[in-house]
Design a protein around this motif. Structure first.
Motif, PDB file in Angstrom:
ATOM      1  N   ALA A  91      70.781 -21.293   4.329  1.00 56.94           N
ATOM      2  CA  ALA A  91      72.121 -20.955   4.813  1.00 56.94           C
ATOM      3  C   ALA A  91      72.151 -19.579   5.460  1.00 56.94           C
ATOM      4  O   ALA A  91      72.908 -19.329   6.390  1.00 56.94           O
ATOM      5  CB  ALA A  91      73.119 -21.029   3.663  1.00 56.94           C
ATOM      6  N   SER A  92      71.293 -18.670   4.990  1.00 57.46           N
ATOM      7  CA  SER A  92      71.304 -17.310   5.536  1.00 57.46           C
ATOM      8  C   SER A  92      70.778 -17.263   6.974  1.00 57.46           C
ATOM      9  O   SER A  92      70.931 -16.256   7.655  1.00 57.46           O
ATOM     10  CB  SER A  92      70.459 -16.393   4.650  1.00 57.46           C
ATOM     11  N   GLN A  93      70.152 -18.335   7.441  1.00 57.37           N
ATOM     12  CA  GLN A  93      69.583 -18.349   8.792  1.00 57.37           C
ATOM     13  C   GLN A  93      70.508 -19.061   9.789  1.00 57.37           C
ATOM     14  O   GLN A  93      70.115 -19.286  10.939  1.00 57.37           O
ATOM     15  CB  GLN A  93      68.231 -19.088   8.798  1.00 57.37           C
ATOM     16  N   ALA A  94      71.719 -19.428   9.361  1.00 58.03           N
ATOM     17  CA  ALA A  94      72.572 -20.331  10.139  1.00 58.03           C
ATOM     18  C   ALA A  94      72.784 -19.903  11.587  1.00 58.03           C
ATOM     19  O   ALA A  94      72.895 -20.735  12.478  1.00 58.03           O
ATOM     20  CB  ALA A  94      73.922 -20.496   9.446  1.00 58.03           C
ATOM     21  N   GLY A  95      72.842 -18.580  11.838  1.00 64.29           N
ATOM     22  CA  GLY A  95      73.142 -18.115  13.185  1.00 64.29           C
ATOM     23  C   GLY A  95      71.932 -17.941  14.080  1.00 64.29           C
ATOM     24  O   GLY A  95      72.060 -17.600  15.249  1.00 64.29           O
ATOM     25  N   LYS A  96      70.741 -18.160  13.516  1.00 59.59           N
ATOM     26  CA  LYS A  96      69.522 -17.953  14.312  1.00 59.59           C
ATOM     27  C   LYS A  96      69.179 -19.178  15.158  1.00 59.59           C
ATOM     28  O   LYS A  96      69.739 -20.250  14.977  1.00 59.59           O
ATOM     29  CB  LYS A  96      68.354 -17.641  13.378  1.00 59.59           C
ATOM     30  N   TYR A  97      68.227 -18.978  16.068  1.00 57.35           N
ATOM     31  CA  TYR A  97      67.742 -20.086  16.889  1.00 57.35           C
ATOM     32  C   TYR A  97      66.443 -20.629  16.285  1.00 57.35           C
ATOM     33  O   TYR A  97      65.715 -19.889  15.605  1.00 57.35           O
ATOM     34  CB  TYR A  97      67.532 -19.625  18.335  1.00 57.35           C
ATOM     35  N   PRO A  98      66.145 -21.910  16.558  1.00 54.43           N
ATOM     36  CA  PRO A  98      64.973 -22.523  15.927  1.00 54.43           C
ATOM     37  C   PRO A  98      63.689 -21.710  16.071  1.00 54.43           C
ATOM     38  O   PRO A  98      62.931 -21.574  15.103  1.00 54.43           O
ATOM     39  CB  PRO A  98      64.857 -23.861  16.655  1.00 54.43           C
ATOM     40  N   ALA A  99      63.465 -21.127  17.264  1.00 56.92           N
ATOM     41  CA  ALA A  99      62.205 -20.420  17.487  1.00 56.92           C
ATOM     42  C   ALA A  99      62.055 -19.183  16.602  1.00 56.92           C
ATOM     43  O   ALA A  99      60.961 -18.648  16.454  1.00 56.92           O
ATOM     44  CB  ALA A  99      62.074 -20.032  18.960  1.00 56.92           C
ATOM     45  N   GLN A 100      63.181 -18.731  16.017  1.00 53.97           N
ATOM     46  CA  GLN A 100      63.122 -17.537  15.152  1.00 53.97           C
ATOM     47  C   GLN A 100      62.756 -17.887  13.716  1.00 53.97           C
ATOM     48  O   GLN A 100      62.604 -16.998  12.882  1.00 53.97           O
ATOM     49  CB  GLN A 100      64.485 -16.830  15.167  1.00 53.97           C
ATOM     50  N   LEU A 101      62.654 -19.182  13.416  1.00 55.57           N
ATOM     51  CA  LEU A 101      62.381 -19.620  12.046  1.00 55.57           C
ATOM     52  C   LEU A 101      60.935 -20.064  11.885  1.00 55.57           C
ATOM     53  O   LEU A 101      60.280 -20.452  12.857  1.00 55.57           O
ATOM     54  CB  LEU A 101      63.306 -20.790  11.688  1.00 55.57           C
ATOM     55  N   SER A 102      60.454 -20.036  10.635  1.00 56.00           N
ATOM     56  CA  SER A 102      59.126 -20.565  10.347  1.00 56.00           C
ATOM     57  C   SER A 102      59.165 -22.081  10.441  1.00 56.00           C
ATOM     58  O   SER A 102      60.233 -22.701  10.454  1.00 56.00           O
ATOM     59  CB  SER A 102      58.696 -20.155   8.944  1.00 56.00           C
ATOM     60  N   GLY A 103      57.975 -22.687  10.508  1.00 53.88           N
ATOM     61  CA  GLY A 103      57.898 -24.147  10.587  1.00 53.88           C
ATOM     62  C   GLY A 103      58.585 -24.833   9.421  1.00 53.88           C
ATOM     63  O   GLY A 103      59.321 -25.809   9.596  1.00 53.88           O
ATOM     64  N   GLY A 104      58.358 -24.290   8.221  1.00 56.27           N
ATOM     65  CA  GLY A 104      58.966 -24.901   7.042  1.00 56.27           C
ATOM     66  C   GLY A 104      60.484 -24.826   7.094  1.00 56.27           C
ATOM     67  O   GLY A 104      61.180 -25.786   6.753  1.00 56.27           O
ATOM     68  N   GLN A 105      60.999 -23.681   7.562  1.00 57.25           N
ATOM     69  CA  GLN A 105      62.453 -23.532   7.683  1.00 57.25           C
ATOM     70  C   GLN A 105      63.002 -24.483   8.746  1.00 57.25           C
ATOM     71  O   GLN A 105      64.064 -25.076   8.576  1.00 57.25           O
ATOM     72  CB  GLN A 105      62.800 -22.090   8.040  1.00 57.25           C
ATOM     73  N   LEU A 143      68.917 -13.257  35.096  1.00 60.85           N
ATOM     74  CA  LEU A 143      69.501 -14.316  34.268  1.00 60.85           C
ATOM     75  C   LEU A 143      68.435 -15.251  33.714  1.00 60.85           C
ATOM     76  O   LEU A 143      68.516 -15.700  32.573  1.00 60.85           O
ATOM     77  CB  LEU A 143      70.491 -15.146  35.098  1.00 60.85           C
ATOM     78  N   SER A 144      67.417 -15.544  34.538  1.00 61.69           N
ATOM     79  CA  SER A 144      66.412 -16.505  34.090  1.00 61.69           C
ATOM     80  C   SER A 144      65.641 -15.956  32.897  1.00 61.69           C
ATOM     81  O   SER A 144      65.249 -16.706  32.014  1.00 61.69           O
ATOM     82  CB  SER A 144      65.467 -16.876  35.231  1.00 61.69           C
ATOM     83  N   ARG A 145      65.460 -14.633  32.866  1.00 61.00           N
ATOM     84  CA  ARG A 145      64.795 -14.047  31.692  1.00 61.00           C
ATOM     85  C   ARG A 145      65.731 -14.054  30.494  1.00 61.00           C
ATOM     86  O   ARG A 145      65.348 -14.331  29.372  1.00 61.00           O
ATOM     87  CB  ARG A 145      64.343 -12.622  32.005  1.00 61.00           C
ATOM     88  N   ARG A 146      67.003 -13.730  30.752  1.00 64.02           N
ATOM     89  CA  ARG A 146      67.976 -13.641  29.664  1.00 64.02           C
ATOM     90  C   ARG A 146      68.265 -14.993  29.031  1.00 64.02           C
ATOM     91  O   ARG A 146      68.453 -15.107  27.832  1.00 64.02           O
ATOM     92  CB  ARG A 146      69.285 -13.070  30.221  1.00 64.02           C
ATOM     93  N   LEU A 147      68.327 -16.027  29.886  1.00 65.00           N
ATOM     94  CA  LEU A 147      68.746 -17.347  29.394  1.00 65.00           C
ATOM     95  C   LEU A 147      67.575 -18.207  28.930  1.00 65.00           C
ATOM     96  O   LEU A 147      67.777 -19.301  28.412  1.00 65.00           O
ATOM     97  CB  LEU A 147      69.508 -18.101  30.492  1.00 65.00           C
ATOM     98  N   ALA A 148      66.347 -17.721  29.138  1.00 64.60           N
ATOM     99  CA  ALA A 148      65.181 -18.542  28.806  1.00 64.60           C
ATOM    100  C   ALA A 148      65.284 -19.071  27.378  1.00 64.60           C
ATOM    101  O   ALA A 148      65.669 -18.359  26.460  1.00 64.60           O
ATOM    102  CB  ALA A 148      63.904 -17.729  28.972  1.00 64.60           C
ATOM    103  N   VAL A 149      64.939 -20.352  27.211  1.00 61.84           N
ATOM    104  CA  VAL A 149      64.975 -20.966  25.889  1.00 61.84           C
ATOM    105  C   VAL A 149      63.662 -20.675  25.176  1.00 61.84           C
ATOM    106  O   VAL A 149      62.600 -21.019  25.666  1.00 61.84           O
ATOM    107  CB  VAL A 149      65.168 -22.488  26.002  1.00 61.84           C
ATOM    108  N   ALA A 150      63.749 -19.997  24.028  1.00 62.60           N
ATOM    109  CA  ALA A 150      62.530 -19.733  23.256  1.00 62.60           C
ATOM    110  C   ALA A 150      62.087 -21.002  22.553  1.00 62.60           C
ATOM    111  O   ALA A 150      62.908 -21.729  22.011  1.00 62.60           O
ATOM    112  CB  ALA A 150      62.808 -18.634  22.229  1.00 62.60           C
ATOM    113  N   ARG A 151      60.780 -21.294  22.600  1.00 57.50           N
ATOM    114  CA  ARG A 151      60.279 -22.493  21.928  1.00 57.50           C
ATOM    115  C   ARG A 151      59.224 -22.128  20.916  1.00 57.50           C
ATOM    116  O   ARG A 151      58.563 -21.155  21.047  1.00 57.50           O
ATOM    117  CB  ARG A 151      59.682 -23.464  22.955  1.00 57.50           C
TER     118      ARG A 151
END
Lengths: 222, 250
Positions: B135-149, A214-222
């Motif tokens: 808008a096309s990135q709405a479902g992604k998480y911040p870490a998946q986006l470029s800095g500008g995005q 779980l800890s790997r799955r839930l890890a928050v990517a930064r």
């Protein structure tokens, strides 16, 4: 091997008590630990001091003393009684003592988790107008929990094994007590001993694997 | 609001702040008018970011008075949270909520602070993401986006609260060079639409194009206030001339 089979049902009944205690304490310790860590990071100095004092006192007291205090102090002296049935009362006194104790470890694991959350997250939360409590419950704690799933697993494993000192609160039904009681009639039995070890491992090993996964799955990517 | 337009949106009077021994803000007097784009420039460590952050009380001040919309900034609690909900903030390091999707980042404030209906907040959120071009990135998480995005998402997050003003604390300083312009374009669009903005930046091109007024800060003081044209071609103070000579000659 014969004595394990002969006394197996009684031992199993005892082990079920350990499982029940574990389930109840896990919930209470997680809830109370979350409350404690909220106090420890709150902007109110009185709450911070109270949280720190509680954690430092209870965490550094041997569990057997915490349980003895639960039974002798809270129950006999203060008059905290959960039930007229001594077995049920004993169960809840152990559950109370073990939860109060384990909550301090949950609190400190979560506090380590909070330290992994960058300060900017809290600033951004405040900047959109979230209150302290909203920032904590919506932004900080969810990320903190994800960061410490594995350590919390260790806390839970320790807690499950700690149910075997229930006798310190005068609760004479858990598997460790049944084992000693059995040894009084059979003499020390290695198969019974190993049987109980296997029973505990059957519960705690999967918790270790599960929380690691779980800890790997839930890890928050930064 | 009676004679609301006559009162500046933000007014700082005699504001002082120390970090230990360091006197970071010295007797600051400053106003921000409604609809104005105020650009704050100056050398690092001069107090620009601190000044910006005092305006929504992310930094407290030691003395002086800051009023927003005619009222002193509340010190704490619900009134302070309410003030912050009316003042958008865009950070150098984006600070998007890492465990939430892009759309959730934009809708969290409207839902939790303003109590808006989720459906309505999501629809508005998508419109805002459309406006900043992600808008096309709405479902992604911040870490998946470029800095500008990410930074454009942060601007959308601020806009979602319908703020009376947005503070930009070095919004392009952490970006790769090729992503600076996409963020500046969004900011120039906001300025054209009449948003009140306080922008701490090293982007002199943005200051020339979008600012109504330039404030030059050094050593915790407002050294010069001027129009961008005057400031860049004919600065009044030696300190400002010295600073400009270092950054404008290539």
């Amino acid at each position: 091997m014969n004595e394990l089979i002969e006394y197996g049902p009684a031992l199993w009944e005892g082990f079920v008590q350990n499982l029940k205690l574990s389930a109840v304490c896990a919930i209470m310790a997680l809830v109370l630990g979350t409350v404690l860590v909220s106090m420890r990071v709150s902007p109110t100095p009185v709450l911070r001091a109270a949280g720190a004092a509680y954690v430092n006192i209870v965490r550094n007291t041997p569990l057997t003393l915490v349980l003895a205090f639960s039974a002798l102090g809270l129950s006999d002296q203060v008059g905290l009684v959960f039930s007229d049935d001594p077995a049920i009362n004993g169960f809840w006194l152990v559950a109370l003592g073990l939860s109060l104790y384990t909550a301090t470890f949950v609190c400190e694991a979560l506090r380590a988790g909070i330290n992994t959350v960058p300060f900017g997250q809290a600033e951004a939360a405040r900047a959109i107008g979230l209150t302290f409590f909203q920032s904590l419950t919506l932004i900080i704690l969810p990320q903190a929990f994800r960061a410490v799933v594995a350590p919390l697993g260790s806390v839970m494993i320790a807690m499950i094994k700690n149910t075997t000192v229930a006798v310190a609160a005068g609760y004479l039904a858990d598997v460790a007590f049944v084992m000693k009681d059995t040894f009084d009639t059979t003499g020390v039995s290695i198969p019974i001993f190993l049987g109980i070890v296997v029973a505990f491992m059957a519960v705690t090993l999967p918790i270790g694997f599960l929380t690691g996964w779980l800890s790997r799955r839930l890890a928050v990517a930064r | 609001m009676k004679n609301g337009d006559a009162v500046p949106l933000v007014k700082l009077e005699n504001v002082n702040k120390h970090f230990g021994e360091l006197h970071v803000l010295r007797d600051i007097h400053l106003t921000v008018d409604r609809g104005e784009v105020l650009v704050v420039i100056g050398p690092s460590g001069g107090g620009k970011s601190t000044l910006c952050r005092t305006m929504n009380r992310l930094e407290t001040i030691d003395s002086g008075v800051i009023t927003f919309d005619g009222r002193p900034l509340p010190a704490e609690g619900k009134p302070l949270a309410k003030l912050r909900s009316e003042v958008g903030m865009v950070f150098q390091s984006f600070n998007l909520f890492a465990h939430k999707t892009i759309l959730e980042n934009v809708t969290l404030g409207p839902i939790k602070v303003r109590g808006q209906d989720r459906k309505a907040a999501e629809q508005r959120g998508l419109e805002l993401l459309e406006r900043v071009g992600i808008a096309s990135q709405a479902g992604k998480y911040p870490a998946q986006l470029s800095g500008g995005q990410q930074q454009r998402t942060a601007i959308a997050r601020a806009l979602a609260m319908d703020p009376k003003m947005i503070l930009f604390d070095e919004p392009t300083s952490a970006l790769d060079p090729e992503m600076v312009q996409e963020v500046l374009d969004v900011m120039i669009g906001l300025a054209r639409d009449g948003m009140t903005m306080v922008v701490v930046t090293h982007e002199m091109g943005f200051a020339r194009r979008a600012a109504n007024r330039v404030v030059f800060m050094a050593d915790g003081q407002v050294v010069e206030e001027n129009t961008p044209d005057e400031f860049f071609t004919n600065a009044r103070t030696d300190r400002a001339k010295d600073f400009l000579s270092k950054i404008l000659t290539h």
